[in-house]
Write an enzyme that holds these catalytic residues in place. Sequence first.
Site, mmCIF file in Angstrom:
data_model
loop_
_atom_site.group_PDB
_atom_site.id
_atom_site.type_symbol
_atom_site.label_atom_id
_atom_site.label_comp_id
_atom_site.label_asym_id
_atom_site.label_seq_id
_atom_site.Cartn_x
_atom_site.Cartn_y
_atom_site.Cartn_z
ATOM 1 N NE ARG A 48 0.769 -10.887 -3.548
ATOM 2 C CZ ARG A 48 0.585 -9.580 -3.566
ATOM 3 N NH1 ARG A 48 -0.369 -9.058 -4.317
ATOM 4 N NH2 ARG A 48 1.332 -8.784 -2.846
ATOM 5 C CE LYS A 105 -2.490 -1.052 -3.060
ATOM 6 N NZ LYS A 105 -2.522 -1.770 -1.764
ATOM 7 N NE ARG A 164 -3.738 -10.748 -2.326
ATOM 8 C CZ ARG A 164 -3.263 -9.515 -2.239
ATOM 9 N NH1 ARG A 164 -3.918 -8.526 -2.809
ATOM 10 N NH2 ARG A 164 -2.151 -9.267 -1.591
#
Length: 216
Positions: free
Chosen positions: A154, A13, A121
């Site tokens: 993250r 997204k 990521r």
Amino acid sequence: MKLLIFGPPGSGKGTYANLMRKKLNVIPLSTGDIFREAVKNKTELGEKVAEFLRKGELVPDDLVIEVVKSELEKIGDSSFILDGYPRTVRQAEALEDMTAIDAIIQLIVPNKIIIERLSNRRICPKCGAIYNLKTLKPKCDEKCDRCGTHLIQREDDKPEVIQNRLERYREQTRPILKYFKGKVPIIKVASRKVDQDPKVVVDRIIQKLRDLGLIG
Ligand code: AMP
């Protein structure tokens, strides 16, 4: 143009919304980015949401709705793309009271690929740019192409939290699609490869928006 990009965590997204910013001149509005920034800057909002983010739990609706309302007021008449909001039916109802969405872009990605993507990521803690160590590699080591800052993983992309976020998605967020069905056009875009080039997906999204007559 008022768009909403919808899909499970790790479906791309944020990456697609940012690419669409340049191509379509839409402002990406990511509640996740707003919350991470607030946590980083230790603001009052940051203190309220930090624990939810760390555990991969949803921030309470009232708080999220208040934040989005104020962001949309700031955006005014500009085109935008919402990323990560709404995540519950209650948030979807609140959105309808705030504004009318022109189209929902639904990203369809198999679970296996999501987990692979989330664990690879990396983000820039300074400017928020998103990378993937396999598919969207930074040019130099693990440093941000834009600002040179060392990239980080993250906190909520660690395996034990990923599972929780996927469950939240299935239980609380997916039902939103049913809520919007028949009210707002839903564009489905599948990405079934780990090494899918994001630019190709964005071109497909743009073509579908064109087919709907939303862009010239
Ligand atoms: P994201 O970057 O969209 O994956 O969001 C990261 C985290 O921020 C989520 O796991 C939630 O803890 C929180 N969050 C972001 N958007 C929302 C939302 N609309 N409702 C509740 N929590 C949210």
